[in-house]
Structures are given as C-alpha cells and as structure tokens.
Design a protein around this motif. Structure first.
Motif, short mmCIF file in Angstrom:
data_model
loop_
_atom_site.label_atom_id
_atom_site.label_comp_id
_atom_site.label_asym_id
_atom_site.label_seq_id
_atom_site.Cartn_x
_atom_site.Cartn_y
_atom_site.Cartn_z
N GLY A 61 -0.33 18.79 -50.96
CA GLY A 61 -1.33 18.67 -52.87
C GLY A 61 -1.44 17.17 -53.37
O GLY A 61 -2.58 16.36 -53.61
N THR A 62 -0.25 16.09 -52.89
CA THR A 62 -0.42 15.45 -53.16
C THR A 62 -1.78 14.36 -52.83
O THR A 62 -2.47 13.81 -52.65
CB THR A 62 0.57 14.70 -53.14
N THR B 64 4.03 16.20 -66.47
CA THR B 64 4.20 16.60 -65.34
C THR B 64 5.14 16.25 -63.96
O THR B 64 5.87 15.27 -64.06
CB THR B 64 2.58 16.33 -65.09
N ASP C 261 -5.69 19.35 -61.71
CA ASP C 261 -5.04 19.41 -60.43
C ASP C 261 -3.77 20.28 -61.03
O ASP C 261 -3.78 20.90 -62.23
CB ASP C 261 -3.48 18.30 -60.91
N GLU D 141 -0.44 24.02 -59.91
CA GLU D 141 1.01 25.32 -60.54
C GLU D 141 0.34 26.48 -61.16
O GLU D 141 0.66 27.98 -61.18
CB GLU D 141 2.04 24.12 -61.15
N SER E 9 -1.76 23.28 -54.50
CA SER E 9 -0.95 23.04 -53.95
C SER E 9 0.21 23.97 -52.91
O SER E 9 0.11 25.24 -54.35
CB SER E 9 0.66 21.97 -54.40
N ASN F 59 3.15 24.08 -51.80
CA ASN F 59 4.31 23.91 -51.19
C ASN F 59 5.54 25.09 -51.27
O ASN F 59 5.01 26.03 -51.78
CB ASN F 59 4.69 22.35 -52.38
N LYS G 86 5.93 27.30 -54.52
CA LYS G 86 3.87 27.46 -55.43
C LYS G 86 3.88 28.32 -55.73
O LYS G 86 4.96 29.42 -54.30
CB LYS G 86 3.85 26.15 -54.96
N GLY H 186 1.80 22.11 -47.98
CA GLY H 186 -0.24 22.60 -47.77
C GLY H 186 -0.51 22.45 -48.67
O GLY H 186 0.08 21.98 -49.96
C1 PLP Z 1 3.62 20.27 -56.62
C2 PLP Z 1 2.92 20.20 -57.09
C3 PLP Z 1 2.08 18.50 -56.91
C4 PLP Z 1 1.41 18.19 -55.47
O1 PLP Z 1 1.88 19.14 -54.41
P1 PLP Z 1 2.61 18.41 -53.10
O2 PLP Z 1 1.90 19.42 -51.93
O3 PLP Z 1 3.69 19.36 -52.89
O4 PLP Z 1 1.93 17.39 -52.27
C5 PLP Z 1 1.23 18.07 -57.52
N1 PLP Z 1 0.56 18.53 -58.79
C6 PLP Z 1 1.83 18.55 -59.52
C7 PLP Z 1 1.60 19.05 -61.20
C8 PLP Z 1 2.59 19.93 -58.95
O5 PLP Z 1 3.47 20.45 -59.56
#
Ligand code: PLP
Length: 384
Positions: free
Chosen positions: A59-60, A84, A162, A165, A186, A188, A191, A198
């Motif tokens: 997600g990053t 966040t 974003d 979540e 995301s 991760n 999640k 991913g």
């Molecule tokens: C988990 C998360 C991300 C990042 O996602 P990754 O897949 O872990 O890189 C970004 N923003 C928020 C608010 C998140 O909770």
C-alpha cells in the motif's frame, strides 16, 4: 495457567487461497504477472465499482506511485491526515516534498473539513497551494468525503484516498477508495484481507492506472529493446500472492460481518461502562469495524489508556494504542499542523484503545476481553 493469546487482527484464510496459489505453481506463473493478478484486480474493480486497478506489492508503494503521478516533487507541499500510520506520509518524503498535517474531527476520527479548509486558505494566501491531499479512512470508516471533496475541488487540489484500512466501507452509498483521483488499498497481514503483503492503486481514470502500471514496472517503454525515459519502480504484486488475494476476496463480505459482530458484542458487554466512548459510525456511513476502537475518560475510570493496554498484555490479550499523530512524531518535527478547535488527534491518541478484533476469536474469547476490561476499570481491581 496461561490462556490462549488473543490477537488484535491476524490473517484469516477463507479456504480457496491454496487452490489459487497451487494454480500459479501448476502453470509456472510465479512471476509478477499472470491470471491470479488479472482476476484479483477484476474482483476489486467489480467490488468497489472503480474502473481501473493495478495490484502492487504494498500500500505504501501505491501511495508513492499516486503522488509521483500527480507530479509531487522537491519543494512541494502535500497535506495529509495527522491521525494515521506513518506509511500514509512516508512517500511524501521519498519524493523530497514537505508534508503538512490536518487534524481529525470527533465524528469520523478522520480529516476535519474545517481544519482542511483553514490549511488550504493558509497556503493560498502564501501563494503556493499543496500539490495533493492524502485523506485517510481509519479503522474501517470513511472520512466525510462529500465535504472534503467539495473543498479540494474548490481549490483545485487532487485527492489521494488512503483506504488501506477501509476496504468495504461505504459513505453515502459509495465505496471507500472511490472518492479520490487515486485510491489505494493495502493487503498487509493485519488488514481485513491479506495477500501476505500487497497493495493496489485504483482510479476511475483508466489512463492514470495504465501510467501507474508502467511506473510500477521500471517505466519500460513499449519497444523491443529496454528503453527508459522516466524513473520507475519495481512495485508489482507476485502472481503467487495474488492467488491469496483472489481467495480472500471471496470471503471479504463475511469478514466485514464478523468484524461488525465483534464490535456489537463489545457494545453489548461494555456499553454501560461510564467513561468510555466507542468510535462513532457517522450517519450515512457504513463502518467495517476493521478494528473496534474506543476512548476512555481517565478521570472517570481512574486509569489511562496505556495502563489498560498493559493490563490486557498481562492477560495475554493484544490491545493497542490508537495511531500516534504524525505531527507529534520526531520524524516530522517542524512540519505544519492545522488543528481543529481542539487538538482532536492528540486527544484520540492519548485516550484511545484498539480492542482485539480478530475474526478468528470465539464468542468466549470476546467475553474474556470484556470481563478483563470490566475488571481493569472497576475500582476493586483484583489483578496483579
Ligand atoms: C497499512 C497502511 C498503509 C500501508 O500499507 P502497506 O501495505 O503496509 O504498505 C498505509 N496507510 C494506512 C492508513 C495503513 O493502515
């Protein structure tokens, strides 16, 4: 005698993930392209109603690509929700730009429209508007998107939503992630659904997602030889991981119902405790309750959020603080911050608790969390 550990939120497979991973092996599509990726992207498009999607390895990375495609670079300002996870704003730094942070409102816990408006006013007066606004949807609930979109449109500043979540959340009949010029998800491990690791970048403008795909694959030009004219990244999701995602999409609706049922049990079991307040679900919003969260009044309860989390840990229960606002992080020292009437994000951090919200918890385990919480906040504590 130690009881089973109760987790905040852990991966919960549905059953067909292995089949799709095996399919990747059987066909030898172990690369970052293949049928699982195509199908996973299609599932997310159909589920959210967003026209185009590109699966990525985080997600990053999705936020990084979105900002890059919006032309964010050195010396630019990018606004971002303060309350966040750090991943929301790290990509601003990757691009050499300056983040500035916006407070939350108490109804959504997400970006406050009036604080955003103050910020945009401030930068307009300075003669330099931000290049983008990153609006985060925390813990399974959308921000007040109608107001926020309206404000951003008035100033002509694009939104990166974003929704890491908030997959499955809705706001006034529309899916979370569909409000910005770009949305990001995301997958991760913690999640609501996971691909082990991913993410995904989405947009209603198909051309933008074509550009994202190109940037995510080293910006290779469409030539026979290796031709490169722009900087690129290696950000695509593996077809093996996408197999997990494909199986997870089949159970997303179940996971949302389970998360909401966990929250309902907490409300039922704790609703009468004087001095706690659950994260609200706004009118017109559908909250997935990815994490069940509440704030406590330390005066009324005689204990603070940090103590409660410590007691839970002693009972082998994983509870967590609410995100520490980014304007309070040493990493972002000196960045601008626009607070609402009071500093809400600071209040939510100092008094907030994320309760275990693992969909694999049994009803008995949820009762154990409730019992321990009631013990912790009662005046006659019996725990050591
Ligand atoms: C988990 C998360 C991300 C990042 O996602 P990754 O897949 O872990 O890189 C970004 N923003 C928020 C608010 C998140 O909770």
């Amino acid at each position: 005698m130690s009881q089973n550990r109760i987790l905040l939120s852990s991966p919960h497979m549905g059953g067909s993930e292995k089949k799709y991973v095996k399919e990747a092996f059987k066909t030898n599509w172990i690369a970052p392209l293949g049928r699982n990726i195509d199908i996973f992207e299609k599932q997310v498009r159909e589920y959210t109603g967003i026209k185009a999607a590109c699966a990525l390895n985080s997600g990053t990375g999705a936020i990084h690509l979105a900002l890059d495609l919006l032309g964010v670079g050195k010396g630019d300002t990018v606004l971002c929700s303060s309350l966040t996870f750090v991943a929301s704003a790290n990509p601003v730094l990757y691009l050499g730009a300056e983040p500035a942070f916006i407070d939350s409102d108490m109804e959504s816990w997400n970006m406050s429209p009036s604080a955003l408006e103050n910020a945009l006013d401030f930068y307009q007066m300075k003669g330099k508007l931000p290049k983008a606004v990153i609006i985060v949807n925390l813990y399974g609930q959308s921000a007040k998107m109608d107001e926020l979109v309206d404000i951003c449109n008035r100033y002509g500043v694009p939104i990166v939503e974003d929704a890491a979540e908030s997959l499955g959340a809705m706001y006034k009949g529309r899916m979370s992630g569909s409000f910005g010029k770009f949305g990001i998800f995301s997958f991760n491990g913690n999640k609501i659904i996971t691909t082990s690791g991913g993410g995904m970048i989405v947009s209603d403008e198909e051309i933008l997602i074509e550009k994202a795909l190109k940037k995510a694959t080293q910006s290779k030009e469409n030539t026979m030889h290796y031709q490169h004219e722009n900087v690129g990244y290696n950000y695509r999701l593996s077809n093996v991981s996408a197999g997990i995602g494909r199986g997870q999409m089949e159970v997303l609706e179940d996971r949302i119902s389970q998360k909401r049922a966990i929250f309902e049990q907490y409300v039922y079991g704790l609703g009468d405790v004087n001095g706690i307040q659950f994260m609200p679900e706004m009118d017109g919003a559908f909250h997935t309750r990815w994490l069940s969260t509440l704030t406590i009044d330390p005066q009324k309860l005689g204990t603070d959020a940090g103590e409660v989390i410590k007691y839970f840990a002693e009972g082998n229960i994983e509870a967590r603080p609410v995100w520490k606002p980014l304007h309070m992080q040493p990493l972002f020292k000196g960045c601008d911050y626009f607070s609402d009437r009071a500093d809400h994000s600071k209040y939510l951090f100092e008094n907030g608790i994320c309760l275990p919200s693992d969909t694999k918890m049994t009803v008995e385990e949820i009762s154990r969390v409730i019992r321990l919480f009631r013990q912790i906040v009662s005046s006659d504590k019996v725990i050591a």
